[in-house]
Design a protein around this motif. Structure first.
Motif, PDB file in Angstrom:
ATOM      1  N   VAL A   1      -7.851  -1.981  -3.857  1.00  0.00           N
ATOM      2  CA  VAL A   1      -6.963  -3.055  -3.392  1.00  0.00           C
ATOM      3  C   VAL A   1      -7.442  -4.362  -4.010  1.00  0.00           C
ATOM      4  O   VAL A   1      -8.554  -4.821  -3.733  1.00  0.00           O
TER       5      VAL A   1
ATOM      6  N   GLU B   1      -4.599   0.028   6.203  1.00  0.00           N
ATOM      7  CA  GLU B   1      -3.555   1.053   6.172  1.00  0.00           C
ATOM      8  C   GLU B   1      -3.985   2.247   5.328  1.00  0.00           C
ATOM      9  O   GLU B   1      -3.778   3.407   5.712  1.00  0.00           O
ATOM     10  N   LEU B   2      -4.615   1.975   4.196  1.00  0.00           N
ATOM     11  CA  LEU B   2      -5.078   3.063   3.335  1.00  0.00           C
ATOM     12  C   LEU B   2      -6.222   3.827   3.985  1.00  0.00           C
ATOM     13  O   LEU B   2      -6.302   5.054   3.878  1.00  0.00           O
TER      14      LEU B   2
ATOM     15  N   ILE C   1     -12.665   3.438  -0.900  1.00  0.00           N
ATOM     16  CA  ILE C   1     -11.685   2.354  -1.000  1.00  0.00           C
ATOM     17  C   ILE C   1     -12.418   1.103  -1.467  1.00  0.00           C
ATOM     18  O   ILE C   1     -13.371   0.645  -0.833  1.00  0.00           O
TER      19      ILE C   1
ATOM     20  N   LEU D   1      -9.319   4.389  -4.203  1.00  0.00           N
ATOM     21  CA  LEU D   1      -8.176   3.483  -4.153  1.00  0.00           C
ATOM     22  C   LEU D   1      -8.709   2.054  -4.233  1.00  0.00           C
ATOM     23  O   LEU D   1      -9.681   1.719  -3.552  1.00  0.00           O
TER      24      LEU D   1
ATOM     25  N   CYS E   1      -4.193  -9.584   1.754  1.00  0.00           N
ATOM     26  CA  CYS E   1      -4.251  -8.248   1.155  1.00  0.00           C
ATOM     27  C   CYS E   1      -5.077  -7.273   1.991  1.00  0.00           C
ATOM     28  O   CYS E   1      -4.965  -6.058   1.817  1.00  0.00           O
TER      29      CYS E   1
ATOM     30  N   LYS F   1      -3.818  -4.075   3.843  1.00  0.00           N
ATOM     31  CA  LYS F   1      -3.546  -2.895   3.017  1.00  0.00           C
ATOM     32  C   LYS F   1      -4.757  -1.963   2.983  1.00  0.00           C
ATOM     33  O   LYS F   1      -4.618  -0.737   2.918  1.00  0.00           O
TER      34      LYS F   1
ATOM     35  N   SER G   1       0.826  -1.213   0.000  1.00  0.00           N
ATOM     36  CA  SER G   1       0.000   0.000   0.000  1.00  0.00           C
ATOM     37  C   SER G   1       0.855   1.255   0.000  1.00  0.00           C
ATOM     38  O   SER G   1       0.408   2.323  -0.449  1.00  0.00           O
TER      39      SER G   1
END
Length: 239
Positions: free
Chosen positions: A146, A168-169, A178, A144, A162, A165, A130
């Motif tokens: 993922v 974190e984002l 997201i 964003l 995954c 991530k 990320s």
């Protein structure tokens, strides 16, 4: 959950639809509560499969009233396709950071996408951390993505490794959309929602469901419930 928390959005992946009846399939999902439709554009170069291009998008835009095409561009040279996708009716344009010869040029690509009146989004594949999305780039894009499977390959299982991530984002970009894409269904959407995803892409789980409306409603419910633990230790419990 703050008043500015992003809303729950479901974006069915048309790869799991009956392409012979694509317009009807998309209308069916929209009638069941899907706000977007996820159009997976693969070029056979960035990823091994070939799917659809601007002519198919244009046909959908002409056939389906008020369709919001969430265009996931799994292509090399993503800047090359911005204008054709915009002219075909694309509303959101997602490029892969890995597809850029020079990732530092990503902000210029975002500007190009915005200049064609589309939302801009950046995607990361499972092998990409990320941190590849800089804070400045994340602030510049509208969404964003993922990936929770390797892009372009079929028959894969959801990759739970995954999901951190997403968390974190979400911590860095609390007000951004997201998205998660790949192997997401009733059994995996919960961890994505708790981690911080508010835009859910699903294919077979929706197009193959006997009651897709109930699945879409459940996805949105899980996102809304997940917001209560965003940014906490509970966000990644059970992984």
């Amino acid at each position: 959950m703050s008043p500015s928390s992003p809303r729950a959005i479901v974006s069915p992946s048309v790869l799991a639809s009956n392409f012979a009846q694509l317009g009807d399939e998309i209308r069916r999902m929209m009638k069941c509560g899907a706000e977007w439709v996820h159009m997976d554009v693969m070029d056979g170069h960035f990823v091994p499969n070939i799917t659809m291009g601007a002519p198919v998008l244009a046909s959908v835009d002409k056939d389906v009233k008020d369709v919001f095409m969430d265009c996931h561009m799994m292509v090399s040279d993503p800047e090359k396709w911005v204008k054709p996708v915009a002219e075909a009716g694309g509303k959101s344009y997602t490029f892969h950071i890995e597809a850029l010869a020079d990732p530092s040029k990503a902000p210029e690509l975002v500007d190009l996408i915005h200049s064609h009146s589309m939302r801009a989004a950046v995607a990361i594949s499972p092998s990409t951390p990320s941190s590849a999305i800089s804070t400045s780039l994340g602030q510049k894009v509208d969404m964003l993505l993922v990936m929770t499977v390797v892009p372009g390959a079929g028959g894969q299982k959801f990759m739970k490794e995954c999901v951190p991530k997403v968390s974190e984002l979400r911590e860095r970009f609390p007000e951004k959309d997201i998205q998660v894409d790949g192997g997401v269904g009733p059994g995996t959407v919960g961890c994505c929602a708790r981690a911080g995803s508010n835009v859910i892409v699903a294919g077979t789980a929706l197009f193959g469901a006997s009651d897709p409306k109930s699945v879409i409603d459940d996805f949105k419910k899980q996102v809304d419930e997940g917001k209560s633990v965003w940014g906490t230790e509970k966000a990644l419990e059970g992984l």
